[in-house]
Design a protein around this motif. Structure first.
Motif, mmCIF file in Angstrom:
data_model
loop_
_atom_site.group_PDB
_atom_site.id
_atom_site.type_symbol
_atom_site.label_atom_id
_atom_site.label_comp_id
_atom_site.label_asym_id
_atom_site.label_seq_id
_atom_site.Cartn_x
_atom_site.Cartn_y
_atom_site.Cartn_z
ATOM 1 N N GLU A 15 0.822 -1.203 0.000
ATOM 2 C CA GLU A 15 0.000 0.000 0.000
ATOM 3 C C GLU A 15 0.861 1.260 0.000
ATOM 4 O OE1 GLU A 15 -4.158 -1.393 2.080
ATOM 5 O OE2 GLU A 15 -2.524 -0.795 3.413
ATOM 6 N N ARG A 16 1.992 1.223 0.698
ATOM 7 C CA ARG A 16 2.883 2.389 0.694
ATOM 8 C C ARG A 16 3.437 2.651 -0.703
ATOM 9 N NH1 ARG A 16 4.783 0.027 5.528
ATOM 10 N NH2 ARG A 16 6.672 -0.736 4.505
ATOM 11 N N VAL A 17 3.802 1.594 -1.411
ATOM 12 C CA VAL A 17 4.334 1.750 -2.767
ATOM 13 C C VAL A 17 3.262 2.319 -3.694
ATOM 14 C CG1 VAL A 17 5.199 0.493 -4.776
ATOM 15 C CG2 VAL A 17 6.091 -0.035 -2.510
ATOM 16 N N LEU A 18 2.041 1.801 -3.600
ATOM 17 C CA LEU A 18 0.950 2.311 -4.427
ATOM 18 C C LEU A 18 0.715 3.800 -4.185
ATOM 19 C CD1 LEU A 18 -1.953 -0.319 -4.417
ATOM 20 C CD2 LEU A 18 -0.799 0.620 -6.425
ATOM 21 N N GLY A 23 3.624 7.189 -7.528
ATOM 22 C CA GLY A 23 3.221 5.803 -7.780
ATOM 23 C C GLY A 23 2.040 5.728 -8.738
ATOM 24 N N TRP A 24 1.531 4.511 -8.903
ATOM 25 C CA TRP A 24 0.461 4.310 -9.886
ATOM 26 C C TRP A 24 -0.798 5.115 -9.574
ATOM 27 C CZ3 TRP A 24 1.536 2.693 -14.432
ATOM 28 C CH2 TRP A 24 2.549 1.760 -14.643
ATOM 29 N N LEU A 25 -1.056 5.381 -8.318
ATOM 30 C CA LEU A 25 -2.266 6.127 -7.963
ATOM 31 C C LEU A 25 -2.166 7.602 -8.327
ATOM 32 C CD1 LEU A 25 -3.084 4.602 -4.465
ATOM 33 C CD2 LEU A 25 -3.961 3.911 -6.698
ATOM 34 N N SER A 26 -0.986 8.051 -8.710
ATOM 35 C CA SER A 26 -0.800 9.472 -9.030
ATOM 36 C C SER A 26 -1.087 9.802 -10.497
ATOM 37 C CB SER A 26 0.623 9.908 -8.681
ATOM 38 O OG SER A 26 1.572 9.311 -9.561
ATOM 39 N N LEU A 27 -1.409 8.797 -11.315
ATOM 40 C CA LEU A 27 -1.684 9.068 -12.732
ATOM 41 C C LEU A 27 -2.915 9.964 -12.897
ATOM 42 C CD1 LEU A 27 -1.158 5.562 -14.392
ATOM 43 C CD2 LEU A 27 0.353 7.540 -14.550
ATOM 44 N N ARG A 106 2.199 11.910 -13.812
ATOM 45 C CA ARG A 106 2.059 11.425 -12.432
ATOM 46 C C ARG A 106 2.117 12.644 -11.513
ATOM 47 N NH1 ARG A 106 4.315 5.550 -11.506
ATOM 48 N NH2 ARG A 106 4.167 4.663 -13.594
ATOM 49 N N ASP A 107 0.994 12.896 -10.854
ATOM 50 C CA ASP A 107 0.843 14.098 -10.037
ATOM 51 C C ASP A 107 0.509 13.691 -8.605
ATOM 52 O OD1 ASP A 107 0.074 16.471 -8.794
ATOM 53 O OD2 ASP A 107 -0.956 17.237 -10.564
ATOM 54 N N PRO A 108 1.322 14.093 -7.619
ATOM 55 C CA PRO A 108 1.028 13.734 -6.233
ATOM 56 C C PRO A 108 -0.353 14.197 -5.762
ATOM 57 C CG PRO A 108 3.239 14.636 -6.404
ATOM 58 C CD PRO A 108 2.577 14.858 -7.731
ATOM 59 N N LYS A 109 -0.918 15.196 -6.443
ATOM 60 C CA LYS A 109 -2.229 15.716 -6.053
ATOM 61 C C LYS A 109 -3.387 14.945 -6.702
ATOM 62 C CE LYS A 109 -0.451 20.448 -5.534
ATOM 63 N NZ LYS A 109 0.870 20.210 -6.137
ATOM 64 N N SER A 110 -3.083 13.863 -7.400
ATOM 65 C CA SER A 110 -4.128 13.065 -8.040
ATOM 66 C C SER A 110 -5.224 12.701 -7.044
ATOM 67 C CB SER A 110 -3.518 11.782 -8.610
ATOM 68 O OG SER A 110 -4.512 10.799 -8.817
ATOM 69 N N PRO A 111 -6.504 12.900 -7.409
ATOM 70 C CA PRO A 111 -7.598 12.513 -6.507
ATOM 71 C C PRO A 111 -7.574 11.035 -6.145
ATOM 72 C CG PRO A 111 -8.414 13.928 -8.271
ATOM 73 C CD PRO A 111 -6.998 13.574 -8.618
ATOM 74 N N THR A 112 -7.129 10.199 -7.083
ATOM 75 C CA THR A 112 -7.055 8.770 -6.786
ATOM 76 C C THR A 112 -6.077 8.513 -5.654
ATOM 77 O OG1 THR A 112 -7.526 8.277 -9.104
ATOM 78 C CG2 THR A 112 -6.622 6.491 -7.784
ATOM 79 N N ARG A 113 -4.988 9.252 -5.640
ATOM 80 C CA ARG A 113 -3.988 9.079 -4.581
ATOM 81 C C ARG A 113 -4.445 9.704 -3.264
ATOM 82 N NH1 ARG A 113 0.393 12.169 -2.579
ATOM 83 N NH2 ARG A 113 1.899 10.798 -1.540
ATOM 84 N N THR A 114 -4.938 10.924 -3.322
ATOM 85 C CA THR A 114 -5.284 11.613 -2.087
ATOM 86 C C THR A 114 -6.482 10.980 -1.385
ATOM 87 O OG1 THR A 114 -6.627 13.225 -3.321
ATOM 88 C CG2 THR A 114 -4.314 13.799 -2.889
ATOM 89 N N ALA A 115 -7.346 10.288 -2.151
ATOM 90 C CA ALA A 115 -8.515 9.638 -1.551
ATOM 91 C C ALA A 115 -8.262 8.169 -1.186
ATOM 92 C CB ALA A 115 -9.698 9.727 -2.519
ATOM 93 N N PHE A 116 -7.047 7.693 -1.431
ATOM 94 C CA PHE A 116 -6.728 6.273 -1.220
ATOM 95 C C PHE A 116 -6.817 5.908 0.261
ATOM 96 C CE2 PHE A 116 -3.246 3.021 -0.697
ATOM 97 C CZ PHE A 116 -3.927 1.985 -1.324
ATOM 98 N N ALA A 221 -1.411 -12.280 -4.298
ATOM 99 C CA ALA A 221 -1.874 -11.913 -5.639
ATOM 100 C C ALA A 221 -2.348 -10.464 -5.612
ATOM 101 C CB ALA A 221 -3.003 -12.830 -6.085
ATOM 102 N N THR A 222 -1.871 -9.662 -6.545
ATOM 103 C CA THR A 222 -2.145 -8.226 -6.526
ATOM 104 C C THR A 222 -2.908 -7.769 -7.757
ATOM 105 O OG1 THR A 222 -0.021 -7.731 -7.582
ATOM 106 C CG2 THR A 222 -0.072 -7.747 -5.170
ATOM 107 N N ASN A 223 -3.580 -6.644 -7.589
ATOM 108 C CA ASN A 223 -4.201 -5.970 -8.727
ATOM 109 C C ASN A 223 -3.145 -5.262 -9.550
ATOM 110 O OD1 ASN A 223 -7.043 -6.433 -8.037
ATOM 111 N ND2 ASN A 223 -6.668 -5.059 -6.309
ATOM 112 N N LEU A 224 -3.353 -5.236 -10.867
ATOM 113 C CA LEU A 224 -2.524 -4.401 -11.716
ATOM 114 C C LEU A 224 -3.041 -2.965 -11.648
ATOM 115 C CD1 LEU A 224 -1.714 -7.278 -12.753
ATOM 116 C CD2 LEU A 224 -1.332 -6.215 -14.972
ATOM 117 N N PRO A 225 -2.255 -1.983 -12.124
ATOM 118 C CA PRO A 225 -2.675 -0.583 -12.008
ATOM 119 C C PRO A 225 -4.049 -0.285 -12.598
ATOM 120 C CG PRO A 225 -0.363 -0.691 -12.613
ATOM 121 C CD PRO A 225 -0.878 -2.106 -12.660
ATOM 122 N N CYS A 226 -4.451 -1.042 -13.636
ATOM 123 C CA CYS A 226 -5.736 -0.765 -14.279
ATOM 124 C C CYS A 226 -6.919 -0.977 -13.345
ATOM 125 C CB CYS A 226 -5.894 -1.623 -15.533
ATOM 126 S SG CYS A 226 -5.548 -3.371 -15.263
#
Length: 258
Positions: A15-18, A23-27, A106-116, A221-226
């Motif tokens: 979770e820290r890496v994501l 990371g992938w959540l910043s797209l 890849r933006d640290p302010k991505s809503p996907t990342r900030t809401a994770f 087993a992990t999810n891919l970024p998609c």
């Protein structure tokens, strides 16, 4: 350290890496380059593709490994290989080759990342850890797979297959090279796919010993970024990499239903 504690530590690191700043959540975007030099979004510079390469033209506002890009720079990348990270202030532009050349911000302010709030997962159960065998090919074989992006294909080299037994039946899965020389990677689906786990694919890293013993720990087993973002171009599993039973282990579908 017991099985559950080891898994909890692995899951927390995952979770820290994501959620890392880039990371992938910043797209926040994805764009395919064409042969016309142009600006994309509010990025500095101009970007285009030319003669099997990507070209970036800038005036020092972008950099690679700390070296500013001044004037034109050509980058020729491997198809379906890792992307090149280009710094743009507090953001990073990932340049990759996926059929054509693609850029993703890849933006640290991505809503996907900030809401994770973390990745849902099955409770770790050591019964989902199997010992199998790695069966290498005489030579690596090219394997073409589809992608979550319609019309896109990925081509990888498969070094062999991994074989394991579940409930008295033997299953073989096509493997790809993993993150290091002692690890393979397997993309797969199973009877939970589209029900409790992400429909398109899941990924499993499989450590292999020198004598070919393979460890398949499906609790990892992990999810891919998609599974997290629409800006990913994830590959689909190779033909035959569907397990005809429910693998009730590993990461769940990160959707509102879960």
């Amino acid at each position: 350290m017991d099985f559950s504690t080891q898994w909890q530590e692995w899951h927390a690191k995952r979770e820290r890496v994501l959620a890392a700043p880039h990371g992938w959540l910043s797209l926040v975007s994805i764009d395919w380059l064409d042969d016309e030099p142009r600006a994309y979004h509010d990025l500095p510079g101009r970007w285009w593709s030319e003669d099997e390469a990507a070209v970036v033209e800038a005036d020092g506002e972008l950099s690679v490994d700390g070296e500013p890009i001044t004037g034109k720079r050509r980058f020729e990348l491997v198809e379906s290989g890792p992307g090149l990270m280009i710094a743009a202030g507090d953001r990073v532009v990932e340049l990759a080759r996926r059929g054509g050349y693609v850029i993703r911000i890849r933006d640290p302010k991505s809503p996907t990342r900030t809401a994770f709030e973390g990745v849902p997962a099955y409770e770790p159960d050591p019964r989902w850890r199997f010992t199998g065998r790695y069966l290498p090919f005489a030579e690596p074989e090219p394997v073409t797979v589809g992608a979550v992006v319609e019309g896109l294909q990925h081509v990888y080299q498969s070094p062999g297959v991994v074989e394991f037994t579940h409930d008295g039946r033997t299953h073989r899965l096509t493997a790809f090279n993993g993150p290091d020389k002692t690890t393979l990677n397997i993309l797969f689906t199973d009877e939970t796919s589209g029900v409790t786990t992400y429909p398109a694919n899941r990924s499993l890293n499989v450590p292999v010993t020198d004598d070919g013993e393979a460890t398949l720990d499906f609790t990892r087993a992990t999810n891919l970024p998609c599974a997290f973002t629409t800006f990913a171009t994830c590959p689909l599993p190779p033909a035959g990499n569907h397990l005809p039973f429910a693998v009730e282990a590993g990461e769940l579908w990160p959707s509102p239903e879960n």
